[in-house]
Design a protein around this motif. Sequence first.
Motif, mmCIF file in Angstrom:
data_model
loop_
_atom_site.group_PDB
_atom_site.id
_atom_site.type_symbol
_atom_site.label_atom_id
_atom_site.label_comp_id
_atom_site.label_asym_id
_atom_site.label_seq_id
_atom_site.Cartn_x
_atom_site.Cartn_y
_atom_site.Cartn_z
ATOM 1 N N GLY A 35 38.629 5.117 55.317
ATOM 2 C CA GLY A 35 37.186 5.099 55.171
ATOM 3 C C GLY A 35 36.587 3.762 54.800
ATOM 4 N N ASP A 36 37.417 2.706 54.590
ATOM 5 C CA ASP A 36 36.825 1.417 54.221
ATOM 6 C C ASP A 36 36.314 0.639 55.426
ATOM 7 O OD1 ASP A 36 39.458 2.109 53.452
ATOM 8 O OD2 ASP A 36 39.932 0.163 52.683
ATOM 9 N N LYS A 37 36.739 0.982 56.650
ATOM 10 C CA LYS A 37 36.302 0.274 57.855
ATOM 11 C C LYS A 37 35.953 1.289 58.936
ATOM 12 C CE LYS A 37 39.068 -3.878 57.249
ATOM 13 N NZ LYS A 37 40.025 -4.775 57.879
ATOM 14 N N THR A 38 35.140 0.834 59.899
ATOM 15 C CA THR A 38 34.848 1.693 61.044
ATOM 16 C C THR A 38 36.054 1.680 61.982
ATOM 17 O OG1 THR A 38 33.930 -0.074 62.414
ATOM 18 C CG2 THR A 38 32.394 1.075 60.925
ATOM 19 N N LEU A 39 36.118 2.638 62.861
ATOM 20 C CA LEU A 39 37.203 2.706 63.835
ATOM 21 C C LEU A 39 37.227 1.439 64.698
ATOM 22 C CD1 LEU A 39 39.493 4.380 65.033
ATOM 23 C CD2 LEU A 39 37.807 5.503 66.497
ATOM 24 N N ALA B 291 45.222 -2.009 70.164
ATOM 25 C CA ALA B 291 46.160 -1.402 69.220
ATOM 26 C C ALA B 291 45.412 -1.029 67.947
ATOM 27 C CB ALA B 291 47.283 -2.374 68.898
ATOM 28 N N LEU B 292 45.867 0.045 67.343
ATOM 29 C CA LEU B 292 45.340 0.493 66.058
ATOM 30 C C LEU B 292 46.521 0.500 65.089
ATOM 31 C CD1 LEU B 292 42.990 1.694 64.398
ATOM 32 C CD2 LEU B 292 43.694 3.933 65.228
ATOM 33 N N PRO B 293 46.696 -0.588 64.331
ATOM 34 C CA PRO B 293 47.843 -0.658 63.418
ATOM 35 C C PRO B 293 47.783 0.422 62.351
ATOM 36 C CG PRO B 293 46.688 -2.774 63.567
ATOM 37 C CD PRO B 293 45.859 -1.763 64.270
ATOM 38 N N ALA B 294 48.927 0.746 61.787
ATOM 39 C CA ALA B 294 49.010 1.799 60.782
ATOM 40 C C ALA B 294 48.242 1.454 59.510
ATOM 41 C CB ALA B 294 50.476 2.080 60.443
ATOM 42 N N GLY B 295 48.239 0.196 59.123
ATOM 43 C CA GLY B 295 47.545 -0.169 57.893
ATOM 44 C C GLY B 295 48.339 0.257 56.675
ATOM 45 N N ARG B 296 47.631 0.471 55.582
ATOM 46 C CA ARG B 296 48.308 0.899 54.345
ATOM 47 C C ARG B 296 48.857 2.307 54.497
ATOM 48 N NH1 ARG B 296 43.245 -0.699 50.968
ATOM 49 N NH2 ARG B 296 42.649 1.109 52.134
ATOM 50 N N SER C 257 46.448 15.340 58.980
ATOM 51 C CA SER C 257 45.894 16.689 59.139
ATOM 52 C C SER C 257 44.407 16.752 58.785
ATOM 53 C CB SER C 257 46.658 17.675 58.255
ATOM 54 O OG SER C 257 48.018 17.682 58.583
ATOM 55 N N SER C 258 43.827 15.632 58.368
ATOM 56 C CA SER C 258 42.440 15.627 57.897
ATOM 57 C C SER C 258 41.432 15.681 59.041
ATOM 58 C CB SER C 258 42.177 14.371 57.057
ATOM 59 O OG SER C 258 42.137 13.227 57.901
ATOM 60 N N GLN C 259 40.233 16.098 58.716
ATOM 61 C CA GLN C 259 39.147 16.126 59.692
ATOM 62 C C GLN C 259 38.783 14.711 60.125
ATOM 63 O OE1 GLN C 259 37.867 18.944 61.131
ATOM 64 N NE2 GLN C 259 36.962 17.450 62.524
ATOM 65 N N ARG C 260 38.877 13.745 59.212
ATOM 66 C CA ARG C 260 38.572 12.346 59.531
ATOM 67 C C ARG C 260 39.499 11.844 60.634
ATOM 68 N NH1 ARG C 260 36.332 7.953 56.394
ATOM 69 N NH2 ARG C 260 36.245 9.381 54.647
ATOM 70 N N PHE C 261 40.793 12.170 60.538
ATOM 71 C CA PHE C 261 41.760 11.748 61.552
ATOM 72 C C PHE C 261 41.484 12.455 62.876
ATOM 73 C CE2 PHE C 261 45.806 11.653 63.804
ATOM 74 C CZ PHE C 261 46.116 10.310 63.713
ATOM 75 N N THR C 262 41.193 13.752 62.810
ATOM 76 C CA THR C 262 40.858 14.520 64.015
ATOM 77 C C THR C 262 39.639 13.913 64.709
ATOM 78 O OG1 THR C 262 41.784 16.545 63.082
ATOM 79 C CG2 THR C 262 40.199 16.810 64.869
ATOM 80 N N ASP C 263 38.621 13.554 63.929
ATOM 81 C CA ASP C 263 37.417 12.936 64.492
ATOM 82 C C ASP C 263 37.736 11.579 65.122
ATOM 83 O OD1 ASP C 263 36.035 15.145 63.570
ATOM 84 O OD2 ASP C 263 35.159 14.107 61.843
ATOM 85 N N ALA C 264 38.587 10.805 64.460
ATOM 86 C CA ALA C 264 38.968 9.488 64.997
ATOM 87 C C ALA C 264 39.712 9.647 66.321
ATOM 88 C CB ALA C 264 39.831 8.737 63.993
#
Length: 92
Positions: free
Chosen positions: A3-7, A21-26, A36-43
């Motif tokens: 949630g700290d950055k936009t997609l 590429a979308l790196p894994a990050g932290r 399993s979150s809604q945020r990930f589903t939306d992304a």
Amino acid sequence: MSGDKTLEECLHAVEGTTLHALPAGRIPLNPLEMLSSQRFTDAMGALRKMYDVLVIDSPPMQIVSDAMVLSRFATAVLFRREGGQYALPARA
């Protein structure tokens, strides 16, 4: 996904190609919960609209259950039977 950055800010163009590429990050404390979150589903839904093909790399299925959760976003799933380093053939 934290949630700290936009997609769009998280996507990185691969120079000389049309790939991004979308790196894994932290690594979150509970990766399965994040996947399993809604945020990930939306992304994943937003990425599907932006790109023709999504390639998602994940840990082996026997080690963690991430691959099973990620498979619901895939149009196809590839299983690699054996890990390890493989030499690429020399180019002519």
